[in-house]
Design a protein around this motif. Sequence first.
Motif, mmCIF file in Angstrom:
data_model
loop_
_atom_site.group_PDB
_atom_site.id
_atom_site.type_symbol
_atom_site.label_atom_id
_atom_site.label_comp_id
_atom_site.label_asym_id
_atom_site.label_seq_id
_atom_site.Cartn_x
_atom_site.Cartn_y
_atom_site.Cartn_z
ATOM 1 N N LYS A 1 27.648 30.993 23.659
ATOM 2 C CA LYS A 1 29.048 30.613 23.870
ATOM 3 C C LYS A 1 29.591 31.220 25.164
ATOM 4 O O LYS A 1 30.376 30.591 25.874
ATOM 5 C CB LYS A 1 29.903 31.051 22.680
ATOM 6 N N GLY A 2 29.161 32.451 25.455
ATOM 7 C CA GLY A 2 29.596 33.088 26.689
ATOM 8 C C GLY A 2 29.057 32.382 27.921
ATOM 9 O O GLY A 2 29.778 32.211 28.912
ATOM 10 N N LEU A 3 27.797 31.959 27.871
ATOM 11 C CA LEU A 3 27.239 31.200 28.992
ATOM 12 C C LEU A 3 28.002 29.910 29.225
ATOM 13 O O LEU A 3 28.271 29.518 30.371
ATOM 14 C CB LEU A 3 25.761 30.891 28.716
ATOM 15 N N LYS A 4 28.357 29.249 28.135
ATOM 16 C CA LYS A 4 29.084 27.990 28.243
ATOM 17 C C LYS A 4 30.489 28.196 28.802
ATOM 18 O O LYS A 4 30.971 27.395 29.619
ATOM 19 C CB LYS A 4 29.167 27.321 26.869
ATOM 20 N N LYS A 5 31.150 29.281 28.401
ATOM 21 C CA LYS A 5 32.529 29.512 28.832
ATOM 22 C C LYS A 5 32.612 30.008 30.263
ATOM 23 O O LYS A 5 33.447 29.538 31.046
ATOM 24 C CB LYS A 5 33.206 30.518 27.905
ATOM 25 N N TYR A 6 31.739 30.946 30.637
ATOM 26 C CA TYR A 6 31.882 31.600 31.932
ATOM 27 C C TYR A 6 31.012 30.984 33.016
ATOM 28 O O TYR A 6 31.180 31.304 34.192
ATOM 29 C CB TYR A 6 31.557 33.093 31.791
ATOM 30 N N GLY A 7 30.083 30.114 32.652
ATOM 31 C CA GLY A 7 29.278 29.432 33.656
ATOM 32 C C GLY A 7 28.354 30.380 34.391
ATOM 33 O O GLY A 7 27.787 31.303 33.813
ATOM 34 N N ASP A 8 28.195 30.153 35.684
ATOM 35 C CA ASP A 8 27.276 30.948 36.482
ATOM 36 C C ASP A 8 27.876 32.316 36.825
ATOM 37 O O ASP A 8 29.026 32.419 37.251
ATOM 38 C CB ASP A 8 26.933 30.222 37.784
ATOM 39 N N PHE A 9 27.091 33.359 36.628
ATOM 40 C CA PHE A 9 27.455 34.698 37.067
ATOM 41 C C PHE A 9 26.160 35.471 37.269
ATOM 42 O O PHE A 9 25.095 35.057 36.801
ATOM 43 C CB PHE A 9 28.380 35.401 36.057
ATOM 44 N N ASP A 10 26.232 36.573 37.975
ATOM 45 C CA ASP A 10 25.032 37.345 38.318
ATOM 46 C C ASP A 10 24.324 37.856 37.067
ATOM 47 O O ASP A 10 24.974 38.323 36.128
ATOM 48 C CB ASP A 10 25.409 38.531 39.208
ATOM 49 N N TYR A 11 23.009 37.737 37.068
ATOM 50 C CA TYR A 11 22.174 38.257 35.981
ATOM 51 C C TYR A 11 22.617 37.711 34.623
ATOM 52 O O TYR A 11 22.756 38.446 33.648
ATOM 53 C CB TYR A 11 22.205 39.792 35.964
ATOM 54 N N SER A 12 22.816 36.408 34.582
ATOM 55 C CA SER A 12 23.306 35.787 33.352
ATOM 56 C C SER A 12 22.309 35.913 32.194
ATOM 57 O O SER A 12 22.690 35.749 31.032
ATOM 58 C CB SER A 12 23.619 34.306 33.603
ATOM 59 N N GLU A 13 21.055 36.206 32.514
ATOM 60 C CA GLU A 13 20.061 36.361 31.449
ATOM 61 C C GLU A 13 20.196 37.705 30.727
ATOM 62 O O GLU A 13 19.633 37.902 29.652
ATOM 63 C CB GLU A 13 18.641 36.238 32.012
ATOM 64 N N ASP A 14 20.933 38.634 31.313
ATOM 65 C CA ASP A 14 21.088 39.960 30.718
ATOM 66 C C ASP A 14 22.240 39.979 29.727
ATOM 67 O O ASP A 14 23.338 39.492 30.014
ATOM 68 C CB ASP A 14 21.356 41.009 31.798
ATOM 69 N N ASN A 15 21.997 40.539 28.555
ATOM 70 C CA ASN A 15 23.079 40.753 27.596
ATOM 71 C C ASN A 15 22.710 41.926 26.703
ATOM 72 O O ASN A 15 21.545 42.130 26.388
ATOM 73 C CB ASN A 15 23.372 39.493 26.791
ATOM 74 N N GLN A 16 23.697 42.696 26.326
ATOM 75 C CA GLN A 16 23.459 43.873 25.504
ATOM 76 C C GLN A 16 24.653 44.119 24.595
ATOM 77 O O GLN A 16 25.765 43.665 24.859
ATOM 78 C CB GLN A 16 23.204 45.110 26.364
ATOM 79 N N LEU A 17 24.391 44.827 23.494
ATOM 80 C CA LEU A 17 25.438 45.177 22.549
ATOM 81 C C LEU A 17 26.000 46.553 22.877
ATOM 82 O O LEU A 17 25.282 47.443 23.314
ATOM 83 C CB LEU A 17 24.902 45.185 21.119
ATOM 84 N N ARG A 18 27.275 46.680 22.622
ATOM 85 C CA ARG A 18 27.934 47.973 22.802
ATOM 86 C C ARG A 18 28.756 48.305 21.558
ATOM 87 O O ARG A 18 29.628 47.533 21.154
ATOM 88 C CB ARG A 18 28.855 47.968 24.015
#
Length: 241
Positions: free
Chosen positions: A176-193
């Motif tokens: 959902k985040g990829l769909k909403k924010y589109g292209d951004f640097d290092y879009s393949e990276d995601n982590q939990l906090r």
Amino acid sequence: MKKLIYIPICLLFFACGESNSQEDKEMSESAEFTTNIEDSTSDETALTSSEEVNIEPSGWNVDDYAEFFEDACIVDKQDQIDWNDPKEKCHLFYETKDVKGGFVSIRGGMEGWIEYVMFRMADGLDLVGRMAVGCGPACDYTFNFYYCNGEEYSDAGDELFPWDEMLAHQEVMYQKGLKKYGDFDYSEDNQLRFVFPQKGTSMDVNLILGADEIEYPIIKLGWNKTNFFVEELYHEIKEAY
């Protein structure tokens, strides 16, 4: 309790445990988050063990554990630090110190900061969470959770969190985040906090995308004095607070 060398928990590679039942949610309504030693005493049997456990509470507070794990004294104000003394171990200071709330945030000679949170457990142990944030320029987050009784501690392991449900929802909200924010640097990276609570026992879990560019909450965890369970899944993207 047997003293063990701790092992870091990496949020992106563990997927263990199951979400707890509605019964856990009902238990959480009476759960207390306090560092008052009188309030933390319990006659309950540890739910994580098949044997009865009667552990004398440690009497330690969150700042005691912070100094123990950092192996340093931590001063209350930055101007109390003597940076010119290389032998001085007091090179850390409390940015936030809420002993009653069971939360501290620490800064010092580092690019980033450290947070500690503490929960009292039903069996008399203290659950201590540590978050270390390294920034340069983007930030990364490392989390450790320990079962503690003063200087004795062990790694909390995988059973503390409902990893299957959490990581499944992480993937949904990542898409959902990829769909909403589109292209951004290092879009393949995601982590939990984990967002350590300063008030109450519920704890939000945020999803961070890219090079620490985008962050939003996706899960609300409840606490039943034994482990965490999914209290709520957020299905819409809202800004982190």
